[in-house]
Design a protein around this motif. Structure first.
Motif, PDB file in Angstrom:
ATOM      1  N   GLY B 359       3.903 -16.589   0.295  1.00  0.00           N
ATOM      2  CA  GLY B 359       4.912 -17.139   1.184  1.00  0.00           C
ATOM      3  C   GLY B 359       6.331 -16.898   0.723  1.00  0.00           C
ATOM      4  N   SER B 360       6.494 -16.122  -0.326  1.00  0.00           N
ATOM      5  CA  SER B 360       7.840 -15.809  -0.816  1.00  0.00           C
ATOM      6  C   SER B 360       7.765 -14.494  -1.571  1.00  0.00           C
ATOM      7  CB  SER B 360       8.335 -16.914  -1.746  1.00  0.00           C
ATOM      8  OG  SER B 360       9.464 -16.448  -2.457  1.00  0.00           O
ATOM      9  N   VAL B 361       8.865 -13.759  -1.545  1.00  0.00           N
ATOM     10  CA  VAL B 361       8.882 -12.533  -2.342  1.00  0.00           C
ATOM     11  C   VAL B 361      10.002 -12.608  -3.366  1.00  0.00           C
ATOM     12  CG1 VAL B 361       7.773 -10.956  -0.750  1.00  0.00           C
ATOM     13  CG2 VAL B 361      10.203 -11.390  -0.535  1.00  0.00           C
ATOM     14  N   ARG B 362      10.419 -13.829  -3.695  1.00  0.00           N
ATOM     15  CA  ARG B 362      11.372 -13.935  -4.793  1.00  0.00           C
ATOM     16  C   ARG B 362      10.656 -13.574  -6.077  1.00  0.00           C
ATOM     17  NH1 ARG B 362      16.082 -15.768  -3.789  1.00  0.00           N
ATOM     18  NH2 ARG B 362      16.488 -16.339  -5.942  1.00  0.00           N
ATOM     19  N   VAL B 363      11.409 -12.959  -7.004  1.00  0.00           N
ATOM     20  CA  VAL B 363      10.763 -12.426  -8.197  1.00  0.00           C
ATOM     21  C   VAL B 363      10.038 -13.534  -8.950  1.00  0.00           C
ATOM     22  CG1 VAL B 363      11.176 -11.319 -10.407  1.00  0.00           C
ATOM     23  CG2 VAL B 363      12.356 -10.509  -8.387  1.00  0.00           C
ATOM     24  N   GLU B 364      10.678 -14.712  -9.064  1.00  0.00           N
ATOM     25  CA  GLU B 364      10.030 -15.751  -9.868  1.00  0.00           C
ATOM     26  C   GLU B 364       8.763 -16.280  -9.198  1.00  0.00           C
ATOM     27  OE1 GLU B 364      13.142 -16.062  -8.709  1.00  0.00           O
ATOM     28  OE2 GLU B 364      13.404 -17.942  -7.615  1.00  0.00           O
ATOM     29  N   ALA B 365       8.666 -16.119  -7.866  1.00  0.00           N
ATOM     30  CA  ALA B 365       7.469 -16.587  -7.180  1.00  0.00           C
ATOM     31  C   ALA B 365       6.279 -15.685  -7.460  1.00  0.00           C
ATOM     32  CB  ALA B 365       7.720 -16.662  -5.685  1.00  0.00           C
ATOM     33  N   MET B 366       6.532 -14.521  -8.070  1.00  0.00           N
ATOM     34  CA  MET B 366       5.440 -13.579  -8.302  1.00  0.00           C
ATOM     35  C   MET B 366       4.788 -13.779  -9.662  1.00  0.00           C
ATOM     36  SD  MET B 366       7.307 -10.333  -6.562  1.00  0.00           S
ATOM     37  CE  MET B 366       5.925  -9.223  -6.464  1.00  0.00           C
ATOM     38  N   ALA B 367       5.141 -14.863 -10.341  1.00  0.00           N
ATOM     39  CA  ALA B 367       4.578 -15.109 -11.669  1.00  0.00           C
ATOM     40  C   ALA B 367       3.062 -15.164 -11.615  1.00  0.00           C
ATOM     41  CB  ALA B 367       5.133 -16.418 -12.221  1.00  0.00           C
ATOM     42  N   GLY B 368       2.449 -14.456 -12.543  1.00  0.00           N
ATOM     43  CA  GLY B 368       1.003 -14.538 -12.681  1.00  0.00           C
ATOM     44  C   GLY B 368       0.219 -13.780 -11.633  1.00  0.00           C
ATOM     45  N   LEU B 369       0.888 -13.080 -10.735  1.00  0.00           N
ATOM     46  CA  LEU B 369       0.149 -12.390  -9.683  1.00  0.00           C
ATOM     47  C   LEU B 369      -0.708 -11.253 -10.239  1.00  0.00           C
ATOM     48  CD1 LEU B 369       2.476 -12.220  -6.580  1.00  0.00           C
ATOM     49  CD2 LEU B 369       0.657 -13.801  -7.139  1.00  0.00           C
ATOM     50  N   GLY B 370      -0.352 -10.754 -11.420  1.00  0.00           N
ATOM     51  CA  GLY B 370      -1.173  -9.710 -12.032  1.00  0.00           C
ATOM     52  C   GLY B 370      -2.614 -10.173 -12.192  1.00  0.00           C
ATOM     53  N   LYS B 371      -2.786 -11.454 -12.432  1.00  0.00           N
ATOM     54  CA  LYS B 371      -4.139 -12.003 -12.584  1.00  0.00           C
ATOM     55  C   LYS B 371      -4.736 -12.412 -11.251  1.00  0.00           C
ATOM     56  CE  LYS B 371      -6.237 -13.281 -16.578  1.00  0.00           C
ATOM     57  NZ  LYS B 371      -5.435 -12.945 -17.736  1.00  0.00           N
ATOM     58  N   THR B 372      -3.897 -13.070 -10.401  1.00  0.00           N
ATOM     59  CA  THR B 372      -4.480 -13.659  -9.203  1.00  0.00           C
ATOM     60  C   THR B 372      -4.597 -12.657  -8.062  1.00  0.00           C
ATOM     61  OG1 THR B 372      -2.263 -14.469  -8.707  1.00  0.00           O
ATOM     62  CG2 THR B 372      -3.770 -16.018  -9.708  1.00  0.00           C
ATOM     63  N   MET B 373      -3.697 -11.687  -7.987  1.00  0.00           N
ATOM     64  CA  MET B 373      -3.803 -10.667  -6.938  1.00  0.00           C
ATOM     65  C   MET B 373      -3.811  -9.279  -7.584  1.00  0.00           C
ATOM     66  SD  MET B 373      -1.142 -12.310  -4.163  1.00  0.00           S
ATOM     67  CE  MET B 373      -1.526 -11.166  -2.831  1.00  0.00           C
ATOM     68  N   PRO B 374      -4.877  -8.975  -8.342  1.00  0.00           N
ATOM     69  CA  PRO B 374      -4.841  -7.752  -9.158  1.00  0.00           C
ATOM     70  C   PRO B 374      -4.673  -6.475  -8.342  1.00  0.00           C
ATOM     71  CG  PRO B 374      -7.041  -8.701  -9.112  1.00  0.00           C
ATOM     72  CD  PRO B 374      -6.132  -9.711  -8.484  1.00  0.00           C
ATOM     73  N   TRP B 375      -5.312  -6.405  -7.169  1.00  0.00           N
ATOM     74  CA  TRP B 375      -5.231  -5.140  -6.402  1.00  0.00           C
ATOM     75  C   TRP B 375      -3.837  -4.937  -5.839  1.00  0.00           C
ATOM     76  CZ3 TRP B 375      -8.630  -1.308  -6.530  1.00  0.00           C
ATOM     77  CH2 TRP B 375      -9.908  -1.597  -7.032  1.00  0.00           C
ATOM     78  N   THR B 376      -3.268  -6.042  -5.356  1.00  0.00           N
ATOM     79  CA  THR B 376      -1.915  -5.943  -4.816  1.00  0.00           C
ATOM     80  C   THR B 376      -0.943  -5.495  -5.900  1.00  0.00           C
ATOM     81  OG1 THR B 376      -2.464  -7.749  -3.337  1.00  0.00           O
ATOM     82  CG2 THR B 376      -0.135  -7.229  -3.599  1.00  0.00           C
ATOM     83  N   MET B 377      -1.032  -6.141  -7.063  1.00  0.00           N
ATOM     84  CA  MET B 377      -0.069  -5.806  -8.100  1.00  0.00           C
ATOM     85  C   MET B 377      -0.333  -4.421  -8.674  1.00  0.00           C
ATOM     86  SD  MET B 377       2.120  -7.970  -7.833  1.00  0.00           S
ATOM     87  CE  MET B 377       3.230  -7.237  -9.006  1.00  0.00           C
ATOM     88  N   ALA B 378      -1.600  -4.017  -8.718  1.00  0.00           N
ATOM     89  CA  ALA B 378      -1.879  -2.656  -9.181  1.00  0.00           C
ATOM     90  C   ALA B 378      -1.218  -1.652  -8.242  1.00  0.00           C
ATOM     91  CB  ALA B 378      -3.383  -2.418  -9.254  1.00  0.00           C
ATOM     92  N   ALA B 379      -1.286  -1.947  -6.935  1.00  0.00           N
ATOM     93  CA  ALA B 379      -0.614  -1.069  -5.969  1.00  0.00           C
ATOM     94  C   ALA B 379       0.877  -1.053  -6.233  1.00  0.00           C
ATOM     95  CB  ALA B 379      -0.899  -1.545  -4.545  1.00  0.00           C
ATOM     96  N   PHE B 380       1.433  -2.223  -6.546  1.00  0.00           N
ATOM     97  CA  PHE B 380       2.870  -2.280  -6.821  1.00  0.00           C
ATOM     98  C   PHE B 380       3.213  -1.443  -8.049  1.00  0.00           C
ATOM     99  CE2 PHE B 380       6.796  -3.884  -8.486  1.00  0.00           C
ATOM    100  CZ  PHE B 380       7.551  -4.128  -7.353  1.00  0.00           C
TER     101      PHE B 380
END
Lengths: 483, 491, 118
Positions: B359-380
């Motif tokens: 629900g946000s794309v502020r940088v601080e809101a992306m904390a921990g996404l490497g673990k919780t959304m691995p495919w999305t962050m791998a794409a990033f």
């Protein structure tokens, strides 16, 4: 076969990932992959010694620039060392990671295997573009290993690591590669070089400077800070990657560029070459001096590595037969010696939880095998018999004489003396000094887990054996200079 | 049928747009949009293959012969641009269904898809036409629908940024009309090929340089070249995710194509660069854009805005290549057009995935996404590496040609700036990566991985980033042929 | 007086400047749109002026060969451009309405201060 050598660790990496839930199976996968990789690389030794250079073109990326592999003696030497030491390191890492109760072990072994694939790619790269691609891949794959602990300290170190390695390679090395392509119309590795006669000596000198400093992994000062920073990684990483695979990929690149892009003759005629040789010599001395001031054992070893790497750069820049042979052999000799030292450092950390040299006094009595191995490794780094390191130092010395650079010979001597002091101090004090008053040595401390200990013994023995049988590496390097 | 493909490329989506509005059902209108965008992709591929095989296609609308009638003229350059635009459209439309359902209220969804198809049509039209006034008409079709699309963003600032874009975009378009009008006064023709023939006779007048200046400013406003870029960061930041992904990878690209078409085909490279010395304007601006916009990107706290500033820097790369006015330079510019569309499309789409779950794309809101959304962050991460220009991604291929073009002319400081720009890219990409992988996720329910309907299109672009980075013969070859066609050499 | 003879071009330039100035200088979003409209209108007049030929008549085909016609093409083009201009104004005004709903004002500086206080 070169393709197999790169693919094999990648396959192994995914096996590790798939078997992540069963640690024993996972570790078996690593060991099996490592062993078969060495077998594959070793099988190339016969053909290469017979003068063959098997090559393979994977894909043409843009017209004229291909992703291609070629097995030639220098690359094979590097690959042999890296793949053999991977087996030993895997053994060691299993003991270390379990003994130290590290987290995310699956990720660790996964990226470890991928990094080895990167190193194999660097070793067998058939042209500058391919070399650069794998060089960058190696940087990126080792980043998760360096920052394994995911602490603030690891993050900062990771920034330094990535920052220096990427900026040197992107700004200097890539520029040099594209410039080479623009001048020579090819980026292939050709015995005798591709640059002769393509541009003025001034331009080629500038190009050489870009290459030497652009290969940040060779850690020529002032681009050396990443190497001590990388020491926040778990010890097996420091041992294999930051004493063998990554750093050797750097100096290997320098050697390869010297021999196959510039060619020894052109290199010797450039005005920049002696200056750069002195830059390497300065690094040798300065890094040794800094090593003295480090009480943290891994930091001291890191600076020792920086110093030793510049031996190889220096060898390449001597631009004569003995310099190249000495530099190439030092890749192997230093690898075996330094990995022993790192293994020992890790064993001390796991068994006695000590990082600082000042607190290791008297520890030799409880961990005799570890410190014995440390002693042997140190001998090799210093370059005295009966350790393998004496051969490469000998040839490097010959190289300085042939180049008529007595000053550089003196640098080698002084540096050996310095390393004599800063390395041997450690085992000597461990064996002969009394433990510090507040330590608990001897209470429940014993040698590291058997897997780690086995690894230490293997590399220490190999270091000694290389003094007696250095032939394989010598022959390969002779092929390099005579191709 | 196949002879009419050039016009069917435009007419089918143009008719699909009102259809999508009439359907009034969110899913139904999406199906129409999907059909239209895939149709466009299919036709574009067919056209590119035909152009590569048989050479330039000329199509007379309604059978009126050029230069009186409107001619659609497709050579390698615009066939390539058509492929970029329709390719991105065909990937974003499937992605838009779920993403739009989350970000736009249901009643407006059919209108969203209508505007989306119109925007696609307009962009395709700019690329396909050989008539300069027609360019303006299509430009306004795409721009007006883009303003509406941007205004659909959730944040109320979407409205003000759409307004700002509307004012600046209209001024830019009007400048272009003035330029076109002045050209018409002097030559009496609107057909590009005809203009190219007639312009040299009147080039020495005062009117033509004035027309040239109006066109330059107008087009540079549209392609957001520094310092005419002010509308872009807000528009990209507050637009719905799929709109940002689409517009960021197509709208500015088409404007760059306009620049190429006007200055190389209509005015001719000799007039633009030798007489008017366009390179003296474009090159410094491009260099400033690369460095300053990358620096600004590093300090952004909103990931979308960060990528928007990165886009401005990347536009600088394209313009830098074009300003060299050599075959290699223009090749680099066109190649980066394609490659940047792939990387920015992929990156903005990953941010859409984040928006969907977090629900946000502020940088601080992306904390921990490497673990919780691995495919999305791998794409990033892969998209980011491509942006940096790591070997075996498309970004590297662009950089290779750009540096080569600079070195060819002995301009090695340019090469250094280009490479320094990629270091700055490392800094802003890594800023996001570090937060995603090194910071622990906030307490509470961790976000789930994005749904497949978002991930599949995203990864399609990610894979394209790798594929065209490993085997760039097709893209580099086509780009080089396009550059040769534009410069009028090698044929 | 050749300069004055081109008076319609002077009108174009004056209108263009008036419009452009309004776009830049006004804070009121509606006034900005008015400026944009004036700016566009000046271009319409530019096109129409250039189509005019001295002594020319409306381009309706007549008997005889010595008839001079005005050029109809710019007029046709400008019909299109007028449509585009109307559409632009419509989109712009609808945006202003939405902005007014969201912010309660159409003054740019007040909108800015509201966004900054967020």
């Amino acid at each position: 076969m070169a393709g197999v050598a790169i693919l094999l660790p990648v396959v192994g990496a995914f096996l590790v990932l798939a078997l992540g839930k069963w640690p024993n199976l996972r570790e078996t996968a690593t060991l099996v992959t490592a062993t078969s990789l060495f077998a594959v690389v070793y099988s190339l030794l016969g053909p290469v010694r017979a003068g063959e250079t098997p090559s393979l073109t994977l894909v043409e990326v843009v017209p004229g620039v291909t992703l291609g592999l070629e097995v030639e003696p220098l690359g094979l030497l590097f690959a042999l060392v890296a793949s053999f030491l991977w087996i030993v390191t895997s053994l060691y890492a299993i003991g270390y990671m379990r003994g130290h109760h590290e987290e995310n072990q699956t990720r660790f072994f996964f990226f470890f295997a991928v990094s080895i694939a990167g190193a194999m790619g660097v070793a067998f790269a058939g042209n500058l573009f391919t070399l650069f691609a794998f060089y960058e891949a190696l940087t990126l794959c080792t980043f998760p290993l360096v920052t394994h602990h995911q602490t603030d300290e690891a993050r900062k170190a990771g920034r330094v690591y990535l920052g220096i390695l990427l900026s040197t390679s992107v700004v200097f090395q890539l520029l040099a590669i594209i410039w080479t392509w623009q001048l020579a119309g090819t980026v292939d590795f050709v015995p005798g070089g591709i640059l002769a006669g393509t541009a003025s000596a001034g331009v080629l000198s500038a190009l050489l400077v870009l290459y030497v400093f652009g290969v940040g992994k060779a850690a020529v000062m002032p681009f050396h800070r990443w190497l001590p920073a990388a020491m926040v990684a778990p010890t097996p990483v420091s041992a294999l990657l930051h004493a063998v695979a990554v750093v050797k990929a750097g100096v290997f690149t320098v050697l390869k560029v010297s021999v196959y892009v510039f060619g020894v003759d052109l290199l010797g005629s450039l005005a920049a070459t002696p200056w750069l040789a002195w830059a390497a010599a300065t690094t040798i001395i300065l890094a040794s001096l800094v090593a003295f001031t480090k009480d943290n054992l891994k930091a001291r070893l890191a600076y020792s590595t920086i110093s030793q790497l510049s031996y190889i750069v220096l060898g390449a820049l001597l631009a004569n037969r003995w310099g190249i042979i000495g530099g190439g052999m030092h890749i192997a000799m230093h690898a075996f010696g330094k990995i022993t030292l790192f293994f020992a450092a890790g064993a001390i950390l796991v068994a006695a939880h000590e990082k600082d040299i000042s607190r290791m006094r008297g520890l030799g009595r409880t961990m005799p095998i570890t410190f014995g191995a440390f002693f042997i490794g140190s001998l090799s780094i210093i370059g005295v018999p009966p350790a393998g390191g004496s051969w490469s130092k000998w040839f490097l010395g010959l190289g300085t004489l042939e180049a008529g650079q007595l000053g550089l010979l003196a640098v080698l001597m002084v540096s050996s003396l310095l390393s004599l002091v800063y390395l041997l101090e450690i085992p000597v004090r461990a064996f002969f000094s009394a433990p510090p008053a507040d330590s608990h040595h001897g209470e429940g401390i014993h040698e590291a887990p058997w897997q780690s200990l086995a690894a230490i013994v293997i590399t220490a023995t190999a270091t000694l054996a290389l003094f007696v049988w250095p032939d394989a590496f010598y022959d390969l390097m002779t092929l390099v200079v005579e191709r | 049928m196949s002879a009419h493909l050039p016009v069917l490329l435009i007419v089918v989506p143009l008719l699909a747009a009102p259809l999508a509005a009439l359907v009034r059902h969110p899913r139904g209108s999406w199906v129409v949009a999907l059909g239209a965008s895939w149709w466009a992709l299919g036709v574009s591929i067919a056209l590119l293959m035909r152009v590569l095989a048989d050479g330039t296609i000329s199509y007379e609308i309604g059978g009126w012969a050029a230069p009186w009638g409107i001619e659609y003229r497709i050579d390698v350059a615009n066939a390539f641009v058509l492929l970029i635009v329709s390719g991105i459209g065909a990937v974003v439309t499937p992605y838009a269904r779920v993403s739009v359902e989350r970000e736009v209220e249901a009643a407006r969804i059919p209108l969203f898809h209508t505007a989306f198809i119109l925007c696609l049509t307009g962009l395709l039209g700019i690329a396909v036409t050989g008539d300069v006034f027609n360019v303006f008409v299509f430009l306004e079709i795409s721009s007006l629908s883009a303003y509406a699309l941007i205004a659909l963003g959730q944040d109320r600032r979407a409205l003000t940024s759409a307004y700002q874009y509307l004012v600046m975009g209209s001024v830019g378009a009007t400048f272009i009309v003035i330029g076109i009008g002045l050209l018409y006064v002097m030559t009496g023709t609107l057909n590009m090929a005809d203009l190219a023939v007639r312009l040299p006779e009147v080039a020495a007048t005062r009117t033509i340089p004035v027309a040239f200046a109006f066109l330059t400013v107008g087009i540079c406003l549209k392609l957001a070249l520094f310092p005419l870029h002010l509308w872009l960061p807000n528009a990209y930041t507050f637009a719905p995710s799929s709109v940002t992904a689409f517009i960021a990878s197509t709208a500015t690209k088409v404007a760059v194509y306009m620049l190429l078409r006007f200055f190389f085909t209509v005015f001719g490279a000799a007039f633009s660069f030798d007489v008017m010395q366009l390179d003296m304007v474009l090159m410094p601006l491009a260099l400033v854009a690369i460095v300053s916009m990358s620096l600004v990107a590093i300090y952004q706290q909103n990931a979308k805005r960060l990528l928007a500033y990165s886009s401005l820097a990347q536009i600088g790369y394209m313009i830098l290549g074009i300003s060299l006015a050599s075959v290699t330079g223009v090749t680099a510019g066109i190649l980066h057009l394609f490659n940047h569309a792939l990387m920015k499309g992929a990156l903005f789409m990953t941010l859409g995935c984040v928006m969907y779950r977090v629900g946000s794309v502020r940088v601080e809101a992306m904390a921990g996404l490497g673990k919780t959304m691995p495919w999305t962050m791998a794409a990033f991460v892969i998209g980011g590496l491509s942006l940096i220009g790591v070997p075996l991604t498309v970004g590297f291929v662009s950089k290779w040609y750009l540096v080569l073009a600079a070195l060819e002319q002995g301009l090695w400081p340019l090469a250094v700036v280009v490479l320094l720009g990629s270091l700055l890219a490392v800094m802003y990409v890594w800023k996001v990566v570090e937060v995603a992988y090194f910071q622990p996720p906030p307490d509470g329910d961790p976000p789930a991985e994005a749904p497949l309907s978002l991930l599949v299109p995203t990864w399609a672009l990610v894979v394209a980033n790798l594929y065209f980075g490993i085997d760039a013969k097709l893209t580099a070859g086509v780009a080089m042929r396009a550059a040769e066609a534009l410069l009028g050499v090698g044929q | 007086m050749r300069l004055l003879g081109l008076y319609n071009y002077w009108v174009v330039i004056v209108l263009m400047m008036v419009g452009f100035y309004t776009i830049i200088a006004r804070d009121n979003l509606v006034k900005k749109l008015i400026g944009l409209s004036i700016f566009q209108t000046s271009v319409f007049m530019l096109y129409i002026s250039m189509g005019r030929i001295h002594g020319g008549t409306a381009p309706i085909l007549m008997e005889g060969t010595d008839v001079v016609y005005s050029n109809p093409l710019p007029h046709v083009l400008i019909l299109t451009a007028i449509v585009v201009g109307v559409a632009t104004t419509a989109v712009g005004l609808s945006l202003v309405i939405r902005i007014n709903e969201a912010y309660g004002t159409v003054e740019e500086d007040e909108i800015h201060s509201q966004d900054e206080s967020l």
